[in-house]
Design an enzyme around this catalytic site. Structure first.
Site, PDB file in Angstrom:
ATOM      1  CG  ASP A 151       7.780  -6.611  -1.351  1.00  0.00           C
ATOM      2  OD1 ASP A 151       6.980  -7.215  -0.076  1.00  0.00           O
ATOM      3  OD2 ASP A 151       9.159  -6.573  -1.896  1.00  0.00           O
ATOM      4  CD  GLU A 207       3.744   3.901   6.129  1.00  0.00           C
ATOM      5  OE1 GLU A 207       3.224   4.364   6.672  1.00  0.00           O
ATOM      6  OE2 GLU A 207       4.290   2.849   6.104  1.00  0.00           O
ATOM      7  CG  ASP A 208       7.468   1.666   1.764  1.00  0.00           C
ATOM      8  OD1 ASP A 208       7.782   2.264   3.177  1.00  0.00           O
ATOM      9  OD2 ASP A 208       7.234   0.414   2.005  1.00  0.00           O
ATOM     10  NE  ARG A 247       8.253  -2.095  -2.447  1.00  0.00           N
ATOM     11  CZ  ARG A 247       7.419  -1.485  -1.488  1.00  0.00           C
ATOM     12  NH1 ARG A 247       7.899  -1.058  -0.169  1.00  0.00           N
ATOM     13  NH2 ARG A 247       5.333  -1.374  -1.307  1.00  0.00           N
ATOM     14  CG  HIS A 257      10.136   1.900   5.739  1.00  0.00           C
ATOM     15  ND1 HIS A 257       9.531   1.136   5.808  1.00  0.00           N
ATOM     16  CD2 HIS A 257      11.397   2.253   4.732  1.00  0.00           C
ATOM     17  CE1 HIS A 257       9.795   0.377   4.889  1.00  0.00           C
ATOM     18  NE2 HIS A 257      10.863   1.778   4.329  1.00  0.00           N
ATOM     19  CB  VAL A 317       7.842 -10.153   4.704  1.00  0.00           C
ATOM     20  CG1 VAL A 317       7.795 -11.378   3.757  1.00  0.00           C
ATOM     21  CG2 VAL A 317       6.457  -9.864   3.889  1.00  0.00           C
ATOM     22  CB  CYS A 331       3.610  -1.743   5.759  1.00  0.00           C
ATOM     23  SG  CYS A 331       4.807  -1.608   6.550  1.00  0.00           S
TER      24      CYS A 331
END
Length: 288
Positions: free
Chosen positions: A85, A90-91, A110, A186, A277, A283
């Site tokens: 991922d 952004e995460d 992640r 989110h 996904v 994102c």
């Protein structure tokens, strides 16, 4: 846009750079969304459609070029097959001004993305902080910054300890909690800052719930833009431009954008393959 909201423009971020990360082959079979679907097909309630990697990469390249066309200097990190991922950069961090907080995503795989992102941010001259509380969860997709304050989710991906880390890193800005209920991943899938003083919200119970909390907690005034297509809520404001979904992705929402966001230059853009996904526009980049 309501004239009373124009004062928000003075504090709204002005961006010069963006960070993106390329698409790995492994996202097709090992994205968190794919793994979640495999675990609980019944709950998610739909037949999962695999990503076309070639198409996803083409869309991602166009997305990256869109950021460049809007005047941003874009840093492109290579894909990492061990972190499926990783395009959803952004995460991994929250950046305001010259200060960055490297986050702590809830999924173990992640977290392997973080060192690379930290190294990159430092190389670009940012003041970088890390979260050391092992109980903390924080993902950038749960963080909405308006220039005046943060709205941050209480969600599957972000918890109280994560919000505390954000508040400690940016103490000059209030941090307000907005509940986000599963299966929504989110906050930005429910509420997203479309411009100075303008909040895009899903025209559904989740969006209305978020709006009620924003009204309850904020000392500032925002204009709501009610977006009928759930996948169209997430948009990106870049220095007077709004990147939003295409007409094919959100036909009803396009009419709303034309009416409510007419004071901005609107730029349709699609990352439809990565949407399989659960990805949305914001994102795939970090702006600063």
């Amino acid at each position: 846009m309501d004239q009373s909201n124009t004062t928000m423009a003075d504090s709204f971020p002005k961006f010069t750079r963006a960070l993106v990360r390329q698409v790995p082959e492994s996202i097709r079979e090992h994205s968190e969304a794919v793994e979640t679907y495999k675990r609980d097909r019944y709950y998610r309630g739909y037949e999962f459609e695999r990503i076309d990697i070639a198409k996803a990469r083409e869309e991602h390249e166009r997305y990256t070029q869109t950021l460049r066309d809007l005047g941003l200097e874009v840093t492109v990190l290579p894909a990492d097959e061990s972190t499926p991922d990783c395009p959803f950069v952004e995460d991994t961090c929250v950046v305001v001004g010259n200060r960055a907080l490297v986050t702590r995503p809830w999924g173990g795989p992640r977290r392997r993305e973080l060192d690379c992102v930290e190294t990159c941010l430092k190389s670009l001259g940012l003041e970088v902080y890390r979260i050391h509380d092992e109980k903390a969860k924080l993902e950038g997709g749960d963080v909405v910054f308006t220039g005046k304050e943060f709205f941050v989710a209480a969600s599957e991906c972000t918890n109280k300890a994560g919000r505390k880390a954000l508040a400690n890193t940016f103490p000059e800005y209030p941090v307000h909690t907005i509940p986000v209920l599963w299966p929504e991943f989110h906050l930005k899938g429910v509420a997203c800052c479309a411009g100075p003083g303008v909040m895009a919200l899903g025209k559904n119970k989740d969006g209305k719930r978020a709006w009620e909390k924003i009204l309850e907690k904020s000392e500032f005034t925002y204009e709501p833009v009610w977006v009928p297509d759930n996948t169209a809520v997430d948009c990106i404001h870049v220095n007077g431009n709004v990147i939003h979904c295409t007409e094919k992705q959100g036909p009803k929402s396009m009419k709303v954008f034309e009416e409510k966001l007419s004071c901005f230059n609107r730029v349709p853009c699609s990352i439809g393959e990565l949407g399989k996904v659960d990805a949305a526009l914001s994102c795939c980049s970090v702006l600063f």
